[in-house]
Design an enzyme around this catalytic site. Structure first.
Site, PDB file in Angstrom:
ATOM      1  N   ILE A   1      -8.163   5.594   8.732  1.00 33.60           N
ATOM      2  CA  ILE A   1      -8.813   3.863   9.529  1.00 33.60           C
ATOM      3  C   ILE A   1      -7.763   4.224  10.898  1.00 33.60           C
ATOM      4  O   ILE A   1      -8.481   2.902  11.738  1.00 33.60           O
ATOM      5  CB  ILE A   1      -8.322   3.119   8.866  1.00 33.60           C
TER       6      ILE A   1
ATOM      7  N   TYR B   1      -9.645   4.295  -6.367  1.00 33.95           N
ATOM      8  CA  TYR B   1     -10.400   3.840  -7.584  1.00 33.95           C
ATOM      9  C   TYR B   1     -11.297   2.931  -7.348  1.00 33.95           C
ATOM     10  O   TYR B   1     -12.508   2.893  -7.916  1.00 33.95           O
ATOM     11  CB  TYR B   1      -9.154   3.308  -8.026  1.00 33.95           C
TER      12      TYR B   1
ATOM     13  N   TYR C   1       5.042  -3.922   0.229  1.00 33.03           N
ATOM     14  CA  TYR C   1       3.789  -3.592   0.703  1.00 33.03           C
ATOM     15  C   TYR C   1       3.003  -5.151   0.089  1.00 33.03           C
ATOM     16  O   TYR C   1       1.765  -5.275   0.849  1.00 33.03           O
ATOM     17  CB  TYR C   1       3.248  -2.848  -1.092  1.00 33.03           C
TER      18      TYR C   1
ATOM     19  N   SER D   1      -5.660  10.683   0.953  1.00 31.83           N
ATOM     20  CA  SER D   1      -4.310  10.609   0.532  1.00 31.83           C
ATOM     21  C   SER D   1      -3.838  10.590  -0.898  1.00 31.83           C
ATOM     22  O   SER D   1      -3.165  11.353  -1.253  1.00 31.83           O
ATOM     23  CB  SER D   1      -3.779   9.778   1.702  1.00 31.83           C
ATOM     24  N   THR D   2      -4.898   9.264  -1.291  1.00 30.92           N
ATOM     25  CA  THR D   2      -4.887   9.168  -2.967  1.00 30.92           C
ATOM     26  C   THR D   2      -6.485   9.011  -4.008  1.00 30.92           C
ATOM     27  O   THR D   2      -6.678   9.238  -4.994  1.00 30.92           O
ATOM     28  CB  THR D   2      -4.548   7.880  -3.347  1.00 30.92           C
TER      29      THR D   2
ATOM     30  N   ALA E   1      -5.238   1.650   1.788  1.00 25.15           N
ATOM     31  CA  ALA E   1      -4.418   1.489   1.858  1.00 25.15           C
ATOM     32  C   ALA E   1      -3.412   2.434   1.125  1.00 25.15           C
ATOM     33  O   ALA E   1      -3.528   2.853   0.354  1.00 25.15           O
ATOM     34  CB  ALA E   1      -4.203   0.104   1.266  1.00 25.15           C
TER      35      ALA E   1
ATOM     36  N   THR F   1      -4.008  -9.132  -2.403  1.00 27.66           N
ATOM     37  CA  THR F   1      -3.358  -8.859  -3.561  1.00 27.66           C
ATOM     38  C   THR F   1      -3.267 -10.378  -4.090  1.00 27.66           C
ATOM     39  O   THR F   1      -2.709 -11.216  -2.862  1.00 27.66           O
ATOM     40  CB  THR F   1      -2.408  -7.918  -3.418  1.00 27.66           C
TER      41      THR F   1
ATOM     42  N   PHE G   1      -5.935  -9.500  -8.761  1.00 26.88           N
ATOM     43  CA  PHE G   1      -4.390  -9.380  -9.727  1.00 26.88           C
ATOM     44  C   PHE G   1      -4.404  -8.097 -10.479  1.00 26.88           C
ATOM     45  O   PHE G   1      -4.856  -7.731  -9.555  1.00 26.88           O
ATOM     46  CB  PHE G   1      -4.003 -10.565 -10.790  1.00 26.88           C
TER      47      PHE G   1
ATOM     48  N   ARG H   1       0.875 -11.450 -17.453  1.00 24.60           N
ATOM     49  CA  ARG H   1       0.568 -10.850 -15.802  1.00 24.60           C
ATOM     50  C   ARG H   1      -1.210 -11.132 -15.954  1.00 24.60           C
ATOM     51  O   ARG H   1      -1.943 -10.663 -17.583  1.00 24.60           O
ATOM     52  CB  ARG H   1       0.536  -9.226 -15.458  1.00 24.60           C
TER      53      ARG H   1
HETATM   54  N1  LIG Z   1      -5.242  -0.810  -7.616  1.00 25.49           N
HETATM   55  C1  LIG Z   1      -4.951  -2.906  -7.997  1.00 25.49           C
HETATM   56  O1  LIG Z   1      -4.430  -3.410  -9.285  1.00 25.49           O
HETATM   57  C2  LIG Z   1      -4.827  -3.705  -6.998  1.00 25.49           C
HETATM   58  C3  LIG Z   1      -4.238  -4.323  -7.205  1.00 25.49           C
HETATM   59  C4  LIG Z   1      -4.486  -5.364  -5.455  1.00 25.49           C
HETATM   60  C5  LIG Z   1      -5.402  -5.326  -4.969  1.00 25.49           C
HETATM   61  N2  LIG Z   1      -5.003  -3.424  -4.246  1.00 25.49           N
HETATM   62  C6  LIG Z   1      -5.733  -2.952  -2.982  1.00 25.49           C
HETATM   63  O2  LIG Z   1      -7.144  -2.397  -4.029  1.00 25.49           O
HETATM   64  C7  LIG Z   1      -7.564  -1.216  -3.092  1.00 25.49           C
HETATM   65  C8  LIG Z   1      -8.138  -0.304  -3.204  1.00 25.49           C
HETATM   66  O3  LIG Z   1      -6.737   0.636  -4.082  1.00 25.49           O
HETATM   67  P1  LIG Z   1      -6.865   1.722  -5.220  1.00 25.49           P
HETATM   68  O4  LIG Z   1      -6.576   1.485  -6.328  1.00 25.49           O
HETATM   69  O5  LIG Z   1      -7.985   1.732  -5.512  1.00 25.49           O
HETATM   70  O6  LIG Z   1      -6.093   3.037  -4.530  1.00 25.49           O
HETATM   71  P2  LIG Z   1      -6.646   4.042  -4.518  1.00 25.49           P
HETATM   72  O7  LIG Z   1      -5.482   4.525  -3.801  1.00 25.49           O
HETATM   73  O8  LIG Z   1      -7.391   4.559  -5.250  1.00 25.49           O
HETATM   74  O9  LIG Z   1      -7.493   3.846  -2.931  1.00 25.49           O
HETATM   75  C9  LIG Z   1      -7.041   3.834  -1.969  1.00 25.49           C
HETATM   76  C10 LIG Z   1      -8.208   5.214  -0.832  1.00 25.49           C
HETATM   77  O10 LIG Z   1      -7.805   4.786   0.584  1.00 25.49           O
HETATM   78  C11 LIG Z   1      -7.042   5.665   0.927  1.00 25.49           C
HETATM   79  N3  LIG Z   1      -6.670   5.723   1.848  1.00 25.49           N
HETATM   80  C12 LIG Z   1      -5.499   5.328   2.296  1.00 25.49           C
HETATM   81  N4  LIG Z   1      -5.177   5.290   2.969  1.00 25.49           N
HETATM   82  C13 LIG Z   1      -6.363   5.721   4.739  1.00 25.49           C
HETATM   83  C14 LIG Z   1      -5.694   5.382   5.365  1.00 25.49           C
HETATM   84  N5  LIG Z   1      -5.321   4.919   6.443  1.00 25.49           N
HETATM   85  N6  LIG Z   1      -7.107   5.649   6.361  1.00 25.49           N
HETATM   86  C15 LIG Z   1      -7.980   6.822   4.963  1.00 25.49           C
HETATM   87  N7  LIG Z   1      -7.837   6.175   3.830  1.00 25.49           N
HETATM   88  C16 LIG Z   1      -6.756   6.436   3.641  1.00 25.49           C
HETATM   89  C17 LIG Z   1      -7.205   7.125  -0.244  1.00 25.49           C
HETATM   90  O11 LIG Z   1      -7.119   8.214   0.543  1.00 25.49           O
HETATM   91  C18 LIG Z   1      -7.475   6.577  -1.572  1.00 25.49           C
HETATM   92  O12 LIG Z   1      -9.206   6.720  -1.887  1.00 25.49           O
HETATM   93  C19 LIG Z   1      -6.118  -0.875  -1.762  1.00 25.49           C
HETATM   94  O13 LIG Z   1      -6.543  -2.104  -0.455  1.00 25.49           O
HETATM   95  C20 LIG Z   1      -4.754  -2.339  -2.600  1.00 25.49           C
HETATM   96  O14 LIG Z   1      -4.289  -2.243  -1.869  1.00 25.49           O
HETATM   97  C21 LIG Z   1      -4.925  -3.003  -5.653  1.00 25.49           C
END
Ligand SMILES: NC(=O)c1ccc[n+]([C@@H]2O[C@H](COP(=O)([O-])OP(=O)(O)OC[C@H]3O[C@@H](n4cnc5c(N)ncnc54)[C@H](O)[C@@H]3O)[C@@H](O)[C@H]2O)c1
Length: 332
Positions: free
Chosen positions: A52, A11, A139, A34-35, A73, A115, A167, A222
Site C-alpha cells: 500500500i 481473510y 496495533y 505478506s500474510t 495491515a 477494531t 470485534f 468477548r
Molecule cells: N481478524 C479480526 O478479527 C480483525 C478484527 C478487527 C480488525 N481487523 C482488521 O481487518 C483487516 C483484515 O484482517 P484479516 O484478519 O483479514 O488479516 P489478514 O492478515 O488475513 O489480511 C491482511 C491482508 O493484507 C495484506 N497486507 C498486509 N500488509 C500489507 C501492505 N503493506 N501492503 C499490501 N498488502 C498488505 C496481507 O498480505 C493480507 O492479505 C485488518 O486491517 C485488521 O486489522 C481484523
C-alpha cells in the site's frame, strides 16, 4: 462501481472482494501477500502484488476509482508489542500513503477496517461508538490513529468514509466452486482457530487463561462476528457514505460469549473432547469486551444473522479442509 480493495488476498478482504465481484462491481486488489494467499483472489479481479506504500501507482486521477476498501495491515497484537516500528511503518505510514493517493486522485469513498480493541471500559456495558478510546497496544494505536487521519481527510475535502470497528471476526465462507475462505494466521492468536487446531490434534491441549474473572463462569467474555455478516456490512457501508462525512460503526453480535462457552460450543460442533489446561490470567486481558451494534442496525440496517454454532461449524469445515489438504487453498 470501480473499487480498489487493499488486503484482498487476506481473510476478511478476500471474502468481501468475492462478494463485491458477485454484486457486479469492478474490483482491483492491492496485496503484498505478506500474510495473504493468491488462491483467495477472485478470478475476475485485477491483482496488483505490491505494498500500500506504492498505492499512488494504481490510484491515479485517470484510474477512476469510485471507492477504496482498506483491509491491508499487520494485525498481530503481540508482535506489535515486540516490534512497534513495524506497525508504525506498515499501518500508519502505509495508511498515510494510501490516503495521500486517495486525495490526489479524488476518490470519493473509503471503507476502513478498524477494531473494537481500541476501546477501554470496565466491562459493565457494551461499547458504543462514543466509548473511550484508549489503545492498549501499538496495533490498536495504529487503528485509532488512522481513524483520526480519515476524520481529518473527510473534514478537509470531499472524501466520505466509514470506519467499521470489528470485534472478533470468525467463521469461513464457501465459494461457489467449493473452496473455502477462512481464518488461518501464522502464528495463530485467535481463540476459535486455536480451539479447532486443538480439536484436530495439531495442538496437545487448549489453555484457558483465567477462570476467576467477574463474569458468569469466571472466563473472559468477548464479542464475535461472522465474516459473512461482516462482509454484508461493507456492502451496506458503501451505500451510506456521504461526501465530507466520516461515520464509525461497531460490528459485533452485541452480547458476546465467554471463553468457556466458545470452548464448549467447539467441543459440541466437532465432537472432540480435547484436553483443557487452566492457566493464569494474561496481563492486559479485560474481563468483558462486547460491542453495541445499535448504530449499525439503525443506520446501515445491519444485524448479525449467523449464530455462534453456525460460525464454528463453517470454521470447522475450513480447518478440516486445510488439515487434510483437500482444499486447494491458502498456501502462498
Ligand atoms: N481478524 C479480526 O478479527 C480483525 C478484527 C478487527 C480488525 N481487523 C482488521 O481487518 C483487516 C483484515 O484482517 P484479516 O484478519 O483479514 O488479516 P489478514 O492478515 O488475513 O489480511 C491482511 C491482508 O493484507 C495484506 N497486507 C498486509 N500488509 C500489507 C501492505 N503493506 N501492503 C499490501 N498488502 C498488505 C496481507 O498480505 C493480507 O492479505 C485488518 O486491517 C485488521 O486489522 C481484523
Amino acid at each position: 462501481m470501480k473499487l480498489l480493495v487493499t488486503g484482498g488476498a487476506g481473510y476478511i478482504g478476500s471474502v468481501v472482494a468475492h462478494q463485491l465481484v458477485a454484486a457486479g462491481h469492478q474490483v482491483e486488489i492491492i496485496d503484498d501477500l505478506s500474510t495473504g494467499h493468491m488462491t483467495n483472489l477472485p478470478g475476475a479481479a485485477t491483482f496488483h502484488r505490491m505494498s500500500i506504500h506504492q498505492a499512488a501507482d494504481i490510484i491515479t486521477p485517470d484510474a477512476g476509482f469510485d471507492g477504496v476498501l482498506h483491509f491491508a495491515a499487520s494485525i498481530e497484537v503481540a508482535e506489535s508489542v515486540r516490534n512497534p516500528e513495524k506497525y508504525w511503518y506498515q499501518n500508519i505510514e502505509g495508511g498515510l500513503a494510501l490516503l495521500r493517493a486517495i486525495r490526489g486522485a479524488g476518490v470519493p469513498r473509503l471503507v476502513f477496517s478498524s477494531t473494537g480493541s481500541l476501546y477501554h471500559g470496565d466491562g459493565t456495558r457494551p461499547f458504543d461508538e462514543t466509548a473511550e478510546i484508549r489503545p492498549q497496544n501499538p496495533y490498536a494505536a495504529t487503528k485509532a490513529t488512522i481513524d483520526m487521519m480519515i476524520a481529518g481527510e473527510c473534514g478537509a475535502g470531499r472524501l466520505g468514509a466509514v470506519s467499521l470497528r470489528y470485534f472478533n471476526a470468525c467463521g469461513a465462507a464457501k465459494l461457489g466452486d467449493g473452496r473455502w475462505l477462512g481464518e488461518r494466521h501464522d502464528p495463530e492468536s485467535h481463540l476459535i482457530p486455536i480451539l479447532l487446531q486443538t480439536a484436530l490434534g495439531e495442538r496437545e491441549s487448549f489453555t484457558l487463561y483465567g477462570t476467576d474473572y467477574p463474569t458468569e463462569d469466571g472466563t473472559c467474555r468477548r464479542d464475535y462476528v461472522d465474516v459473512r455478516d461482516l462482509c454484508d456490512a461493507h456492502l451496506m457501508a458503501l451505500d451510506v457514505i456521504e461526501p465530507g462525512r466520516h461515520e464509525i460503526f461497531n460490528l459485533g453480535n452485541g452480547q458476546g460469549f465467554s471463553n468457556r462457552q466458545v470452548l464448549e460450543t467447539v467441543k459440541a460442533v466437532t465432537g472432540v473432547d480435547f484436553p483443557v489446561v487452566v492457566g493464569a490470567r494474561r496481563p492486559g486481558d479485560p474481563a468483558v469486551s462486547v460491542a453495541s451494534n445499535e448504530k449499525a442496525h439503525r443506520v446501515l440496517g445491519w444485524k448479525p444473522t449467523i449464530e455462534l454454532v453456525g460460525t464454528i461449524a463453517s470454521a470447522w469445515e475450513f480447518h478440516q479442509a486445510v488439515h487434510d489438504g483437500s482444499a486447494q487453498l491458502i498456501r502462498r
